[in-house]
Scaffold this motif. Structure first.
Motif, mmCIF file in Angstrom:
data_model
loop_
_atom_site.group_PDB
_atom_site.id
_atom_site.type_symbol
_atom_site.label_atom_id
_atom_site.label_comp_id
_atom_site.label_asym_id
_atom_site.label_seq_id
_atom_site.Cartn_x
_atom_site.Cartn_y
_atom_site.Cartn_z
ATOM 1 N N ALA A 22 36.482 79.273 95.878
ATOM 2 C CA ALA A 22 35.687 78.400 96.743
ATOM 3 C C ALA A 22 36.568 77.377 97.453
ATOM 4 O O ALA A 22 36.365 77.074 98.632
ATOM 5 C CB ALA A 22 34.597 77.696 95.929
ATOM 6 N N GLN A 23 37.558 76.842 96.742
ATOM 7 C CA GLN A 23 38.501 75.900 97.362
ATOM 8 C C GLN A 23 39.256 76.575 98.499
ATOM 9 O O GLN A 23 39.427 76.003 99.578
ATOM 10 C CB GLN A 23 39.485 75.387 96.307
ATOM 11 N N ASP A 44 33.627 73.228 99.832
ATOM 12 C CA ASP A 44 33.748 72.134 98.851
ATOM 13 C C ASP A 44 32.519 72.019 97.965
ATOM 14 O O ASP A 44 32.625 71.709 96.772
ATOM 15 C CB ASP A 44 33.991 70.804 99.577
ATOM 16 N N TYR A 74 36.165 78.679 91.093
ATOM 17 C CA TYR A 74 36.429 77.352 91.675
ATOM 18 C C TYR A 74 37.585 77.433 92.669
ATOM 19 O O TYR A 74 37.496 76.893 93.790
ATOM 20 C CB TYR A 74 36.741 76.382 90.536
ATOM 21 N N ARG A 75 38.655 78.135 92.299
ATOM 22 C CA ARG A 75 39.807 78.259 93.198
ATOM 23 C C ARG A 75 39.470 79.081 94.435
ATOM 24 O O ARG A 75 39.952 78.795 95.537
ATOM 25 C CB ARG A 75 40.981 78.878 92.442
ATOM 26 N N GLN A 112 30.382 74.412 96.961
ATOM 27 C CA GLN A 112 30.394 75.448 95.926
ATOM 28 C C GLN A 112 31.544 75.234 94.949
ATOM 29 O O GLN A 112 31.408 75.509 93.750
ATOM 30 C CB GLN A 112 30.514 76.840 96.571
ATOM 31 N N ALA A 113 32.673 74.738 95.436
ATOM 32 C CA ALA A 113 33.817 74.462 94.555
ATOM 33 C C ALA A 113 33.439 73.428 93.510
ATOM 34 O O ALA A 113 33.813 73.557 92.330
ATOM 35 C CB ALA A 113 35.006 73.977 95.379
ATOM 36 N N TYR A 117 31.298 75.097 90.819
ATOM 37 C CA TYR A 117 32.086 75.909 89.891
ATOM 38 C C TYR A 117 33.001 75.039 89.033
ATOM 39 O O TYR A 117 33.261 75.367 87.865
ATOM 40 C CB TYR A 117 32.907 76.939 90.659
ATOM 41 N N PHE A 118 33.492 73.942 89.609
ATOM 42 C CA PHE A 118 34.358 73.062 88.814
ATOM 43 C C PHE A 118 33.583 72.474 87.629
ATOM 44 O O PHE A 118 34.093 72.385 86.517
ATOM 45 C CB PHE A 118 34.929 71.941 89.677
#
Length: 613
Positions: free
Chosen positions: A309-310, A315, A306-307, A317-318, A321-322
């Motif tokens: 992708a961020q 956004d 997540y981090r 993909q983030a 994952y989030f």
């Protein structure tokens, strides 16, 4: 941390053992060689077992029992718990050799723990407690104490785990058992935030385990050391330590170790800004940990992805994952609560059994007194009254205590012990009842869902004790907003929800904004740290979402994620056509921040002022 014994290493370990030349030896000698190598040299161990299966006729009955134990050990090491557990249960119940019976029981404790069957594991250990106390074989006693310490670490009872380690210290241990004792002590102290050992002492313990050909335990210690350095801000040293031993860890084929090792290294690479390495390691950690129930390595891996992708500005993909991170984190937290509940239930069962034994003793004593009464006819009436009083009094005390325990267990089953709010199950039950009543009378109701922003960072930076402090104060802020007939619950992790009866969408939005402001106003200075606490809110009402709890939760969750997307620390409202119940209808959101309400849809936006609550 890493499971203490090399049992769940993955089926590939034994799938195709290399061909070794077996020197001319008796079957009994080969059996002892296999026992000595069972966790130190997996391919050689598998090859010896194949040879022993062909030469079973040369073994006596007790040696065949030992071969059955080693065959079950091989299944367990390969991760075939459903096959290994029945064989070990049979051995523990029927083995003529007391050593094999105890070793089978000890391995059952280990496998139940790895299979997350904590109630079974605790009950098995309780059955073996008398054996731990009276057994004379020091090596076997050390094995039982190792499993007892490991189990109590897994259920979060670190003080009891350290007590078992200290009992090991009082024995004349083999060097291999000293290696295990050092690791268990180090793991329990780290998890309870009491690890004060120097780096030099930890390295000496690692080298001792390597000398005893215990690479799994040695690399588990390296993982603890890397965690310690990470907490101390010595991240470059932690990266260097882990990076230089990746091949050693992979060579163990031990999924628990590989998953945690790579998840931690991925997080460190993310901190250094090496996004490709962090992404690769996180995916490998998730692949290793996905077969393990509620693995924290999977939680850590998804957070790193997540981090990453961020950081790349992806956004979409983030968000994917989030959500996976949030789901894995909820599963992990639910398992933690399951462990705690299993421990409490088995403790209660043990206390009940002890009480029943005491009651039987009391009853026997009463029978002896009754026999004396029969011989003492002149005192019959008086003594009978005394006996009945004792019996009824004892029964009354037992009934009173049992009811107290039952009430306590009921509260535990309904309440989130951390925040003293409804747990997810009880919240769902109460909310569905309330919605059914509102639907029958046509009364409005609204659901407010909120999730703390960047809460994982609080745990990572300041420790779980600070995270627990924050959760309690957030729950307290929510209770100030709730009325006595509203329902407030913790859905899991840092996610909470209210169901508010007789409350329309506008009123619910004002209450949500009030709650958001209260949370943002929490003063963390008393903890010795200064960090902001904020939350993102999603609001849905029965006027647009109907009286189904699942639909209200879904709409509130969409609004919450919208609040996250718009920058967090705000309230978003889900609004739709009052007569529509189409899940695919286009949602309309409203975002409330600093007293202003902004409607958001795919057809445009408009602003209007919303009065403060």
């Amino acid at each position: 941390m890493i499971a203490v014994l090399a049992i769940q290493a993955g089926s590939a370990v034994f799938a195709a053992p290399p061909s070794f030349a077996v020197p001319t030896s008796t079957a009994g000698q080969l059996l002892q060689q296999a026992d000595d190598l069972r966790s130190a040299d997996a391919p050689r161990f598998a090859q010896l077992l194949e040879e022993l299966q062909r030469r079973q006729g040369e073994l006596d009955d007790l040696q065949r029992e030992k071969l059955r134990y080693l065959a079950a050990f091989k299944l367990a090491y390969g991760g075939s718990y459903p096959l290994a557990i029945p064989q070990l249960q049979s051995l523990h119940a029927t083995a003529r050799d007391p050593r094999i019976r105890l070793r089978a029981g000890s391995l059952l404790v280990n496998l139940y723990t790895k299979a997350r069957r904590f109630s079974d594991s605790l009950r098995q250990l309780a059955l073996m407690q008398p054996d731990i106390d009276r057994i004379e074989d020091i090596n076997l006693k050390a094995t039982l104490l190792i499993e007892a310490a490991y189990l109590h670490i897994e259920v979060g009872e670190y003080r009891q785990a350290l007590a078992y380690v200290q009992r090991m210290r009082g024995l004349s241990l083999l060097a291999r058992d000293v290696c295990y004792a050092n690791y268990l002590e180090m793991d329990a102290l780290y998890r309870s935030q009491q690890l004060l050992q120097s780096t030099a002492d930890i390295r000496r313990s690692i080298n001792q385990c390597l000398q005893e050909n215990e690479p799994i335990v040695a690399n588990s210690m390296r993982t603890v050391l890397a965690h310690k350095w990470f907490d101390e801000g010595r991240r470059d040293e932690a990266v260097s330590l882990l990076s230089s031993h990746v091949a050693d860890v992979e060579a163990t084929h031990y999924a628990y170790l590989i998953a945690e090792f790579k998840a931690l290294l991925a997080r460190l690479m993310m901190e250094k800004g090496d996004l490709p390495a962090a992404e690769t390691l996180a995916n490998e950690a998730i692949a290793q940990g996905s077969s393990m129930p509620a693995s924290y390595s999977v939680v850590d891996g998804y957070q790193t992805l997540y981090r990453v992708a961020q950081a790349r500005g992806d956004d979409e993909q983030a968000l994917v994952y989030f959500r996976r991170y949030a789901d894995a984190d909820k599963a992990y937290l639910n398992e933690v609560k399951t462990r705690e509940l299993a421990y409490q239930m088995v403790q209660h069962e043990t206390a009940q059994n002890a009480q029943k034994i005491k009651q039987l003793d009391d009853q026997n004593q009463l029978l002896r007194l009754q026999q004396q009464l029969e011989r003492q006819a002149t005192q019959n009436t008086r003594l009978l009254v005394v006996l009945m009083a004792l019996l009824l009094g004892g029964l009354g005390v037992w009934i009173y205590r049992t009811r107290r325990i039952q009430r306590s267990l009921q509260k535990m089953a309904q309440t989130d012990l951390m925040t003293d709010t409804c747990n997810r199950h009880y919240f769902t039950d109460q909310a569905e009842r309330m919605l059914a009543q509102c639907a029958a009378t046509g009364e409005d109701a609204a659901l407010i869902m909120f999730d703390l922003d960047h809460f994982k960072n609080v745990n990572d930076r300041f420790g779980h004790a600070m995270g627990d402090w924050a959760l309690k104060h957030v729950a307290s802020a929510g209770k100030h907003v709730c009325r006595r007939f509203d329902v407030l619950g913790r859905l899991g992790g840092e996610e909470f929800a209210f169901l508010m009866r007789g409350c329309d969408l506008q009123s619910a939005t004002r209450l949500a904004e009030d709650c958001r402001a209260r949370i943002a106003a929490i003063d963390t200075s008393e903890t010795g740290h200064s960090y902001p606490i904020t939350a993102s809110f999603g609001v849905a009402s029965t006027a647009s979402s109907g009286y189904q709890l699942s639909r209200l939760l879904s709409h509130a969750d969409r609004a919450l994620y919208r609040a996250k997307h718009l920058g967090r620390n705000r309230v978003c409202v889900h609004e739709g056509a009052a007569t529509s119940h189409d899940e695919d209808a286009e949602p309309v959101f409203a975002s409330a921040e600093l007293g202003e309400l902004r409607l958001v849809s795919s057809h445009g936006a408009k602003n209007f002022r919303m009065p403060h609550a």
